[in-house]
Design a protein around this motif. Structure first.
Motif, PDB file in Angstrom:
ATOM      1  N   ASN A   1       0.826  -1.219   0.000  1.00 19.85           N
ATOM      2  CA  ASN A   1       0.000   0.000   0.000  1.00 19.85           C
ATOM      3  C   ASN A   1       0.856   1.262   0.000  1.00 19.85           C
ATOM      4  OD1 ASN A   1      -2.309  -1.562   0.051  1.00 19.85           O
ATOM      5  ND2 ASN A   1      -2.560  -1.442   2.264  1.00 19.85           N
ATOM      6  N   ASN A   2       2.077   1.160   0.524  1.00 18.19           N
ATOM      7  CA  ASN A   2       2.945   2.335   0.602  1.00 18.19           C
ATOM      8  C   ASN A   2       4.103   2.303  -0.390  1.00 18.19           C
ATOM      9  OD1 ASN A   2       2.049   3.982   3.179  1.00 18.19           O
ATOM     10  ND2 ASN A   2       1.887   1.824   3.717  1.00 18.19           N
ATOM     11  N   GLN A   3       4.137   1.263  -1.227  1.00 13.92           N
ATOM     12  CA  GLN A   3       5.177   1.120  -2.262  1.00 13.92           C
ATOM     13  C   GLN A   3       6.569   1.361  -1.681  1.00 13.92           C
ATOM     14  OE1 GLN A   3       4.124   3.624  -5.627  1.00 13.92           O
ATOM     15  NE2 GLN A   3       2.582   2.165  -6.327  1.00 13.92           N
ATOM     16  N   CYS A   4       6.891   0.555  -0.683  1.00 13.50           N
ATOM     17  CA  CYS A   4       8.173   0.775   0.000  1.00 13.50           C
ATOM     18  C   CYS A   4       8.947  -0.504   0.256  1.00 13.50           C
ATOM     19  CB  CYS A   4       7.935   1.508   1.327  1.00 13.50           C
ATOM     20  SG  CYS A   4       7.047   0.537   2.555  1.00 13.50           S
ATOM     21  N   GLY A   5       8.542  -1.628  -0.338  1.00  7.17           N
ATOM     22  CA  GLY A   5       9.256  -2.861  -0.069  1.00  7.17           C
ATOM     23  C   GLY A   5       8.931  -3.943  -1.066  1.00  7.17           C
ATOM     24  N   VAL A   6       9.501  -5.122  -0.816  1.00 10.95           N
ATOM     25  CA  VAL A   6       9.369  -6.274  -1.706  1.00 10.95           C
ATOM     26  C   VAL A   6       8.619  -7.375  -0.970  1.00 10.95           C
ATOM     27  CG1 VAL A   6      10.655  -8.117  -2.858  1.00 10.95           C
ATOM     28  CG2 VAL A   6      11.456  -5.743  -3.003  1.00 10.95           C
ATOM     29  N   PHE A   7       7.614  -7.951  -1.635  1.00  4.37           N
ATOM     30  CA  PHE A   7       6.930  -9.126  -1.093  1.00  4.37           C
ATOM     31  C   PHE A   7       7.035 -10.255  -2.098  1.00  4.37           C
ATOM     32  CE2 PHE A   7       3.169 -11.822  -1.428  1.00  4.37           C
ATOM     33  CZ  PHE A   7       3.272 -12.506  -0.233  1.00  4.37           C
ATOM     34  N   GLY A   8       7.379 -11.432  -1.605  1.00  5.95           N
ATOM     35  CA  GLY A   8       7.398 -12.605  -2.466  1.00  5.95           C
ATOM     36  C   GLY A   8       7.357 -13.868  -1.643  1.00  5.95           C
ATOM     37  N   LYS A   9       6.796 -14.919  -2.209  1.00  5.91           N
ATOM     38  CA  LYS A   9       6.680 -16.183  -1.485  1.00  5.91           C
ATOM     39  C   LYS A   9       7.646 -17.239  -2.007  1.00  5.91           C
ATOM     40  CE  LYS A   9       2.850 -17.591   0.206  1.00  5.91           C
ATOM     41  NZ  LYS A   9       1.481 -18.093   0.449  1.00  5.91           N
ATOM     42  N   ASP A  10       8.351 -16.924  -3.113  1.00  5.19           N
ATOM     43  CA  ASP A  10       9.367 -17.853  -3.601  1.00  5.19           C
ATOM     44  C   ASP A  10      10.600 -17.070  -4.023  1.00  5.19           C
ATOM     45  OD1 ASP A  10       9.309 -17.263  -6.576  1.00  5.19           O
ATOM     46  OD2 ASP A  10       7.215 -17.840  -6.283  1.00  5.19           O
ATOM     47  N   ALA A  11      11.707 -17.784  -4.144  1.00  3.59           N
ATOM     48  CA  ALA A  11      12.994 -17.143  -4.393  1.00  3.59           C
ATOM     49  C   ALA A  11      13.025 -16.420  -5.735  1.00  3.59           C
ATOM     50  CB  ALA A  11      14.107 -18.192  -4.324  1.00  3.59           C
ATOM     51  N   HIS A  12      12.415 -17.026  -6.749  1.00  2.93           N
ATOM     52  CA  HIS A  12      12.429 -16.405  -8.082  1.00  2.93           C
ATOM     53  C   HIS A  12      11.741 -15.050  -8.059  1.00  2.93           C
ATOM     54  CE1 HIS A  12      12.269 -16.064 -12.457  1.00  2.93           C
ATOM     55  NE2 HIS A  12      11.006 -15.711 -12.318  1.00  2.93           N
ATOM     56  N   ASP A  13      10.576 -14.988  -7.427  1.00  6.54           N
ATOM     57  CA  ASP A  13       9.806 -13.747  -7.379  1.00  6.54           C
ATOM     58  C   ASP A  13      10.563 -12.661  -6.610  1.00  6.54           C
ATOM     59  OD1 ASP A  13       7.692 -11.972  -7.663  1.00  6.54           O
ATOM     60  OD2 ASP A  13       6.630 -12.722  -5.901  1.00  6.54           O
ATOM     61  N   VAL A  14      11.114 -13.014  -5.459  1.00  5.68           N
ATOM     62  CA  VAL A  14      11.844 -12.040  -4.645  1.00  5.68           C
ATOM     63  C   VAL A  14      13.075 -11.534  -5.395  1.00  5.68           C
ATOM     64  CG1 VAL A  14      13.179 -11.710  -2.527  1.00  5.68           C
ATOM     65  CG2 VAL A  14      11.020 -12.972  -2.454  1.00  5.68           C
ATOM     66  N   ALA A  15      13.839 -12.446  -5.971  1.00  7.02           N
ATOM     67  CA  ALA A  15      15.058 -12.056  -6.681  1.00  7.02           C
ATOM     68  C   ALA A  15      14.731 -11.167  -7.880  1.00  7.02           C
ATOM     69  CB  ALA A  15      15.812 -13.305  -7.138  1.00  7.02           C
ATOM     70  N   PHE A  16      13.663 -11.493  -8.588  1.00  9.94           N
ATOM     71  CA  PHE A  16      13.269 -10.689  -9.744  1.00  9.94           C
ATOM     72  C   PHE A  16      12.929  -9.259  -9.325  1.00  9.94           C
ATOM     73  CE2 PHE A  16       9.882  -8.923 -12.410  1.00  9.94           C
ATOM     74  CZ  PHE A  16      10.503  -8.935 -13.654  1.00  9.94           C
ATOM     75  N   GLN A  17      12.150  -9.116  -8.247  1.00  9.18           N
ATOM     76  CA  GLN A  17      11.745  -7.784  -7.800  1.00  9.18           C
ATOM     77  C   GLN A  17      12.945  -6.953  -7.312  1.00  9.18           C
ATOM     78  OE1 GLN A  17       8.075  -7.339  -5.425  1.00  9.18           O
ATOM     79  NE2 GLN A  17       7.814  -9.549  -5.687  1.00  9.18           N
ATOM     80  N   ILE A  18      13.857  -7.599  -6.599  1.00 13.74           N
ATOM     81  CA  ILE A  18      15.045  -6.884  -6.116  1.00 13.74           C
ATOM     82  C   ILE A  18      15.890  -6.411  -7.301  1.00 13.74           C
ATOM     83  CG2 ILE A  18      17.242  -7.156  -4.885  1.00 13.74           C
ATOM     84  CD1 ILE A  18      15.726  -9.049  -2.970  1.00 13.74           C
ATOM     85  N   THR A  19      16.093  -7.302  -8.261  1.00 13.69           N
ATOM     86  CA  THR A  19      16.879  -6.942  -9.450  1.00 13.69           C
ATOM     87  C   THR A  19      16.215  -5.805 -10.216  1.00 13.69           C
ATOM     88  OG1 THR A  19      17.660  -9.227  -9.619  1.00 13.69           O
ATOM     89  CG2 THR A  19      17.902  -7.832 -11.573  1.00 13.69           C
ATOM     90  N   GLU A  20      14.900  -5.869 -10.344  1.00 11.79           N
ATOM     91  CA  GLU A  20      14.158  -4.824 -11.051  1.00 11.79           C
ATOM     92  C   GLU A  20      14.306  -3.474 -10.354  1.00 11.79           C
ATOM     93  OE1 GLU A  20       9.838  -4.865 -13.176  1.00 11.79           O
ATOM     94  OE2 GLU A  20       9.806  -5.064 -10.985  1.00 11.79           O
TER      95      GLU A  20
END
Length: 401
Positions: free
Chosen positions: A340-359
């Motif tokens: 809601n505040n666009q201030c972090g990364v949420f993911g339930k698997d490694a691929h999703d988390v890694a993709f968002q961090i890289t992006e």
């Protein structure tokens, strides 16, 4: 107003060296600043360092209106163990013994758990007609049920049924129930059949603003190499397997792990082939601050279980204080806050988390906005200098009714 604070297991900055205040410590500070008198009941055994502060009950005078009453409990090494249960029974008995000799308070504010200490404190409050506020920090016995293998249910079910009845009595009979989120308060009310009362409310744990970095300071202080940090107790609450899988996908990013705990050795074994996971061991407050300033993200690596879904821990508030975008691995309140505040990364698997961090790292403007939003969310909802004076004001109103 004279207030008894009951919290067995937090670090006590006035006694434990190089420790910052946690929730009860911050509440004590706010009470003292507003001229109230505080007696804090704590355990002699330090839950975090696994050392004894004193070998017997001990009253320590910190300042004119502030005392720490230490209650003796035995040592334990494992957080889930029979010795820890013995410790909890001992400190509950010591509270009953010591409380008889002290001047009665106007209000008791009791952290929950442990169960037996809260039960003794509520019993004392009822006998003396003192208003009793239960502050729900963790959901016991639910967290222990989760850890029991299914094949053992036939043994443990009667025990857990008893504990649930005991806890529900605590919930129903407290004058007010506080918790670390409104969602947690609502769970307590639904579980116990308690009728919601005026002062039943959630208060985020918050973090002291003396550690606060502005978004600009935060961006300047970042290390040249991207770092993701977690500092905390290495217990069974943390998803070590998922951390390792994320680190495997982000080999050019350092994962700084501070702290120790019962599963430290297991985590080291899992990460033995991952040189980008760096274990720093137990860290004092000053060293933690240095690492937090250099990091680019803060890892909130808890399992996706309902207790974490309902809560917002101090690690989340700490991340926001340093304007660090949190990486959250579970659904619930923390996930909703960062989305809601666009201030972090949420993911339930490694691929999703890694993709968002890289992006995020590939888009400087977007990352900078996340840092600014994290800082703004801290100032609006997680600054302890706002949370705890408001809580004290509510406690004064509650006591005067």
């Amino acid at each position: 107003m004279k207030v008894w604070l009951i919290q067995a297991n937090e670090p006590i900055p006035a006694v434990d060296k190089n420790q910052r205040p946690f929730r009860t410590g911050m509440l004590a500070e706010a009470l003292l600043k507003q001229g109230h008198e505080v007696v804090w009941f704590a355990a002699t055994f330090d839950h975090y360092t696994k050392t004894q502060r004193f070998s017997v009950n001990q009253m320590v005078q910190i300042e004119d209106n502030f005392q720490i009453q230490f209650l003796y409990g035995c040592r334990y090494q494992k957080n889930i163990s029979l010795l820890r249960i013995k410790n909890h029974i001992q400190i509950a008995k010591q509270f009953k013994r010591v409380s008889r000799k002290l001047q009665e308070p106007d209000l008791i504010y009791c952290s929950f758990p442990p169960i037996y200490l809260a039960k003794k404190a509520l019993s004392y409050a009822n006998q003396k007609n003192i208003k009793f506020v239960l502050d729900v920090r963790d959901l016991w016995p639910e967290v222990f049920e989760r850890a029991v293998p299914k094949k053992m249910y036939w043994v443990t079910n009667p025990i857990f049924r008893y504990l649930h009845r005991l806890v529900n009595q605590l919930y129903r009979n407290s004058y007010a129930v506080n918790a670390v989120s409104n969602e947690c308060v609502n769970y307590v009310i639904e579980k116990s059949g308690r009728k919601k009362k005026k002062y039943d409310s959630g208060y985020f744990i918050g973090f002291p603003n003396r550690y606060q970095l502005s978004a600009e300071e935060s961006l300047i202080a970042r290390a040249e190499k991207v770092q993701i940090i977690f500092v905390g107790t290495l217990s069974n609450q943390i998803n070590y397997d998922l951390i390792c899988k994320i680190a495997m996908k982000l080999k050019n990013i350092d994962f700084i792990i501070g702290g120790d705990g019962p599963l430290s050795e297991d985590f080291h074994t899992l990460a033995k082939d991952l040189p980008n996971i760096q274990f720093k061991g137990w860290l004092d407050a000053n060293t933690i601050q240095q690492y937090m300033k250099q990091a680019s993200f803060a890892l909130i690596p808890y399992y996706d279980t309902f207790d974490f879904q309902l809560g917002v821990g101090n690690k989340f508030a700490e991340a926001l204080c340093y304007a660090l975008p949190p990486i959250v691995l579970c659904n619930g309140v923390m996930k909703n806050l960062i989305l809601n505040n666009q201030c972090g990364v949420f993911g339930k698997d490694a691929h999703d988390v890694a993709f968002q961090i890289t992006e995020l790292l590939d888009d400087d403007i977007k990352y900078q906005n996340y840092v600014k939003n994290a800082h703004h969310l801290y100032q609006e909802q997680f600054d302890s200098s706002k949370i705890y004076p408001n809580l004290v004001n509510d406690l004064v109103k509650l006591q005067e009714e």
